[in-house]
Design a protein around this motif. Structure first.
Motif, PDB file in Angstrom:
ATOM      1  N   MET A 119       0.850  -1.173   0.000  1.00  9.22           N
ATOM      2  CA  MET A 119       0.000   0.000   0.000  1.00  9.22           C
ATOM      3  C   MET A 119       0.893   1.233   0.000  1.00  9.22           C
ATOM      4  O   MET A 119       1.778   1.360   0.840  1.00  9.22           O
ATOM      5  N   LYS A 120       0.686   2.124  -0.917  1.00  9.04           N
ATOM      6  CA  LYS A 120       1.455   3.365  -1.021  1.00  9.04           C
ATOM      7  C   LYS A 120       0.866   4.389  -0.058  1.00  9.04           C
ATOM      8  O   LYS A 120      -0.341   4.569   0.021  1.00  9.04           O
ATOM      9  N   VAL A 121       1.764   5.043   0.692  1.00  2.00           N
ATOM     10  CA  VAL A 121       1.330   6.085   1.621  1.00  2.00           C
ATOM     11  C   VAL A 121       2.275   7.268   1.508  1.00  2.00           C
ATOM     12  O   VAL A 121       3.465   7.118   1.224  1.00  2.00           O
ATOM     13  N   SER A 122       1.740   8.474   1.754  1.00  2.00           N
ATOM     14  CA  SER A 122       2.564   9.681   1.718  1.00  2.00           C
ATOM     15  C   SER A 122       3.421   9.754   2.982  1.00  2.00           C
ATOM     16  O   SER A 122       3.226   8.988   3.927  1.00  2.00           O
ATOM     17  N   LYS A 123       4.358  10.699   3.012  1.00  2.00           N
ATOM     18  CA  LYS A 123       5.231  10.862   4.171  1.00  2.00           C
ATOM     19  C   LYS A 123       4.427  11.235   5.419  1.00  2.00           C
ATOM     20  O   LYS A 123       4.711  10.751   6.507  1.00  2.00           O
ATOM     21  N   VAL A 124       3.443  12.096   5.246  1.00  2.00           N
ATOM     22  CA  VAL A 124       2.608  12.501   6.386  1.00  2.00           C
ATOM     23  C   VAL A 124       1.792  11.306   6.889  1.00  2.00           C
ATOM     24  O   VAL A 124       1.693  11.077   8.100  1.00  2.00           O
ATOM     25  N   GLN A 125       1.231  10.533   5.963  1.00  2.00           N
ATOM     26  CA  GLN A 125       0.490   9.339   6.357  1.00  2.00           C
ATOM     27  C   GLN A 125       1.406   8.350   7.069  1.00  2.00           C
ATOM     28  O   GLN A 125       1.037   7.754   8.072  1.00  2.00           O
ATOM     29  N   ARG A 126       2.616   8.181   6.549  1.00  2.00           N
ATOM     30  CA  ARG A 126       3.582   7.256   7.155  1.00  2.00           C
ATOM     31  C   ARG A 126       3.921   7.690   8.579  1.00  2.00           C
ATOM     32  O   ARG A 126       3.974   6.870   9.497  1.00  2.00           O
ATOM     33  N   LEU A 127       4.134   8.980   8.779  1.00  2.00           N
ATOM     34  CA  LEU A 127       4.438   9.508  10.110  1.00  2.00           C
ATOM     35  C   LEU A 127       3.257   9.298  11.056  1.00  2.00           C
ATOM     36  O   LEU A 127       3.431   8.850  12.199  1.00  2.00           O
ATOM     37  N   THR A 128       2.065   9.573  10.579  1.00  2.00           N
ATOM     38  CA  THR A 128       0.860   9.409  11.399  1.00  2.00           C
ATOM     39  C   THR A 128       0.635   7.937  11.743  1.00  2.00           C
ATOM     40  O   THR A 128       0.356   7.605  12.898  1.00  2.00           O
ATOM     41  N   ILE A 129       0.766   7.076  10.760  1.00  2.00           N
ATOM     42  CA  ILE A 129       0.590   5.634  10.986  1.00  2.00           C
ATOM     43  C   ILE A 129       1.632   5.133  11.983  1.00  2.00           C
ATOM     44  O   ILE A 129       1.312   4.369  12.896  1.00  2.00           O
ATOM     45  N   SER A 130       2.879   5.574  11.815  1.00  2.00           N
ATOM     46  CA  SER A 130       3.939   5.160  12.743  1.00  2.00           C
ATOM     47  C   SER A 130       3.608   5.578  14.172  1.00  2.00           C
ATOM     48  O   SER A 130       3.747   4.781  15.112  1.00  2.00           O
ATOM     49  N   SER A 167      -1.858  -9.880  12.884  1.00  2.00           N
ATOM     50  CA  SER A 167      -1.485  -8.666  12.148  1.00  2.00           C
ATOM     51  C   SER A 167      -1.848  -8.775  10.678  1.00  2.00           C
ATOM     52  O   SER A 167      -2.352  -7.818  10.075  1.00  2.00           O
ATOM     53  N   TYR A 168      -1.606  -9.941  10.111  1.00  2.00           N
ATOM     54  CA  TYR A 168      -1.885 -10.156   8.701  1.00  2.00           C
ATOM     55  C   TYR A 168      -3.393 -10.071   8.423  1.00  2.00           C
ATOM     56  O   TYR A 168      -3.811  -9.487   7.417  1.00  2.00           O
ATOM     57  N   ILE A 169      -4.187 -10.614   9.313  1.00  2.00           N
ATOM     58  CA  ILE A 169      -5.644 -10.530   9.167  1.00  2.00           C
ATOM     59  C   ILE A 169      -6.092  -9.071   9.209  1.00  2.00           C
ATOM     60  O   ILE A 169      -6.893  -8.624   8.382  1.00  2.00           O
ATOM     61  N   ILE A 170      -5.576  -8.323  10.171  1.00  2.00           N
ATOM     62  CA  ILE A 170      -5.913  -6.893  10.283  1.00  2.00           C
ATOM     63  C   ILE A 170      -5.448  -6.153   9.037  1.00  2.00           C
ATOM     64  O   ILE A 170      -6.193  -5.353   8.458  1.00  2.00           O
ATOM     65  N   TRP A 171      -4.217  -6.413   8.617  1.00  2.00           N
ATOM     66  CA  TRP A 171      -3.647  -5.736   7.456  1.00  2.00           C
ATOM     67  C   TRP A 171      -4.458  -6.003   6.187  1.00  2.00           C
ATOM     68  O   TRP A 171      -4.765  -5.082   5.431  1.00  2.00           O
ATOM     69  N   ARG A 172      -4.803  -7.277   5.959  1.00  2.00           N
ATOM     70  CA  ARG A 172      -5.611  -7.607   4.776  1.00  2.00           C
ATOM     71  C   ARG A 172      -6.941  -6.875   4.806  1.00  2.00           C
ATOM     72  O   ARG A 172      -7.420  -6.412   3.771  1.00  2.00           O
ATOM     73  N   GLY A 173      -7.552  -6.772   5.962  1.00  2.00           N
ATOM     74  CA  GLY A 173      -8.809  -6.040   6.091  1.00  2.00           C
ATOM     75  C   GLY A 173      -8.640  -4.560   5.773  1.00  2.00           C
ATOM     76  O   GLY A 173      -9.492  -3.959   5.108  1.00  2.00           O
ATOM     77  N   LEU A 174      -7.529  -3.973   6.230  1.00  2.00           N
ATOM     78  CA  LEU A 174      -7.278  -2.555   5.947  1.00  2.00           C
ATOM     79  C   LEU A 174      -7.038  -2.315   4.462  1.00  2.00           C
ATOM     80  O   LEU A 174      -7.543  -1.353   3.890  1.00  2.00           O
ATOM     81  N   ALA A 224      -8.097  -4.203   1.961  1.00  2.00           N
ATOM     82  CA  ALA A 224      -9.366  -4.418   1.257  1.00  2.00           C
ATOM     83  C   ALA A 224     -10.276  -3.203   1.417  1.00  2.00           C
ATOM     84  O   ALA A 224     -10.924  -2.780   0.457  1.00  2.00           O
ATOM     85  N   ARG A 225     -10.305  -2.636   2.595  1.00  2.00           N
ATOM     86  CA  ARG A 225     -11.155  -1.459   2.828  1.00  2.00           C
ATOM     87  C   ARG A 225     -10.661  -0.272   2.010  1.00  2.00           C
ATOM     88  O   ARG A 225     -11.451   0.476   1.443  1.00  2.00           O
ATOM     89  N   LYS A 226      -9.344  -0.106   1.930  1.00  2.00           N
ATOM     90  CA  LYS A 226      -8.778   0.992   1.138  1.00  2.00           C
ATOM     91  C   LYS A 226      -9.145   0.813  -0.335  1.00  2.00           C
ATOM     92  O   LYS A 226      -9.504   1.756  -1.007  1.00  2.00           O
ATOM     93  N   ARG A 227      -9.056  -0.447  -0.813  1.00  2.00           N
ATOM     94  CA  ARG A 227      -9.420  -0.721  -2.207  1.00  2.00           C
ATOM     95  C   ARG A 227     -10.901  -0.402  -2.467  1.00  2.00           C
ATOM     96  O   ARG A 227     -11.244   0.161  -3.493  1.00  2.00           O
ATOM     97  N   MET A 228     -11.758  -0.798  -1.522  1.00  2.00           N
ATOM     98  CA  MET A 228     -13.190  -0.538  -1.681  1.00  2.00           C
ATOM     99  C   MET A 228     -13.480   0.954  -1.721  1.00  2.00           C
ATOM    100  O   MET A 228     -14.265   1.411  -2.544  1.00  2.00           O
ATOM    101  N   SER A 229     -12.828   1.716  -0.853  1.00  2.00           N
ATOM    102  CA  SER A 229     -13.080   3.164  -0.842  1.00  2.00           C
ATOM    103  C   SER A 229     -12.500   3.820  -2.086  1.00  2.00           C
ATOM    104  O   SER A 229     -13.070   4.771  -2.606  1.00  2.00           O
ATOM    105  N   SER A 230     -11.383   3.304  -2.611  1.00  2.00           N
ATOM    106  CA  SER A 230     -10.810   3.845  -3.851  1.00  2.00           C
ATOM    107  C   SER A 230     -11.721   3.540  -5.037  1.00  2.00           C
ATOM    108  O   SER A 230     -11.904   4.381  -5.898  1.00  2.00           O
ATOM    109  N   ASN A 231     -12.303   2.338  -5.060  1.00  2.00           N
ATOM    110  CA  ASN A 231     -13.213   1.971  -6.149  1.00  2.00           C
ATOM    111  C   ASN A 231     -14.500   2.764  -6.111  1.00  2.00           C
ATOM    112  O   ASN A 231     -15.069   3.072  -7.161  1.00  2.00           O
ATOM    113  N   SER A 232     -14.984   3.104  -4.934  1.00  2.00           N
ATOM    114  CA  SER A 232     -16.242   3.861  -4.851  1.00  2.00           C
ATOM    115  C   SER A 232     -16.056   5.304  -5.287  1.00  2.00           C
ATOM    116  O   SER A 232     -16.982   5.947  -5.737  1.00  2.00           O
ATOM    117  N   ILE A 233     -14.821   5.807  -5.193  1.00  2.00           N
ATOM    118  CA  ILE A 233     -14.535   7.181  -5.648  1.00  2.00           C
ATOM    119  C   ILE A 233     -14.479   7.227  -7.152  1.00  2.00           C
ATOM    120  O   ILE A 233     -14.911   8.168  -7.774  1.00  2.00           O
TER     121      ILE A 233
END
Length: 186
Positions: free
Chosen positions: A1-12, A167-174, A176-185
């Motif tokens: 998953m590609k994330v910006s520097k600000v997103q990376r800092l926030t996620i970290s 972690s992998y289960i959580i990650w896959r869910g995240l 998938a959710r990102k993909r769904m929100s990108s597709n709805s846009i």
């Protein structure tokens, strides 16, 4: 998953916070005298590992600092510090070969190998304290093989693999959710 520097800092920052809170407040602790394991204590680090080496290492350093300021014994803090090694190497491998996680067989194998590295690092720390005479009496009464190799070594591999799977289960869910929100846009 590609994330910006600000997103990376926030996620970290969020993963560090989660990584500090889980061991402090988790009600699910497995105690196998003289060792204990907290379910989910590596989840934030593994999620960081799925993002990038920088995030994984940042989360491992942050959670180590959390153990330190939380007043945990120095052996626990040093065991946490070794997480920088498996998190950095694991994230680097995933960055170079992201397809590893595309099959169940490869994911389990990767989890096992990272678990071995994780356990080996922790065993080295515990061995130092064991041979220096700085351990609780229960470690010595159980003997080196049972307490260090069995409980810390094999126990850490199992614990690591369970936390990896969570972690992998959580990650896959995240993802998938990102993909769904990108597709709805679109």
């Amino acid at each position: 998953m590609k994330v910006s520097k600000v997103q990376r800092l926030t996620i970290s920052a969020l993963l560090i916070a989660v990584g500090i809170l889980i061991p402090l407040f988790s009600p699910i602790k497995l105690v196998l005298e003289p060792a204990s394991f907290t379910l989910g204590s590596h989840v934030a680090i593994f999620i960081g590992m799925f993002i990038s080496p920088v995030v994984a290492i940042s989360v491992a350093v942050g959670t180590t600092f959390g153990f330190f300021i939380g007043g945990f014994p120095i052996i626990v803090v040093l065991r946490a510090a070794t997480h920088v090694i498996f998190a950095g190497i694991g994230a680097w491998i995933l960055e170079k070969r992201p397809k590893i996680l595309s099959s169940t067989k490869n994911t389990i194998l990767f989890s096992f190998l990272i678990g071995l590295l994780h356990a080996a690092c922790e065993v080295v720390v515990v061995m130092f304290f064991y041979f220096a005479g700085g351990m609780q009496g229960a470690y010595y009464s159980q003997g080196f093989l049972q307490s260090i190799i069995g409980l810390v070594g094999i126990g850490s591999v199992i614990h690591s693999m369970i936390d990896f799977q969570l972690s992998y289960i959580i990650w896959r869910g995240l993802v998938a959710r990102k993909r769904m929100s990108s597709n709805s846009i679109n």
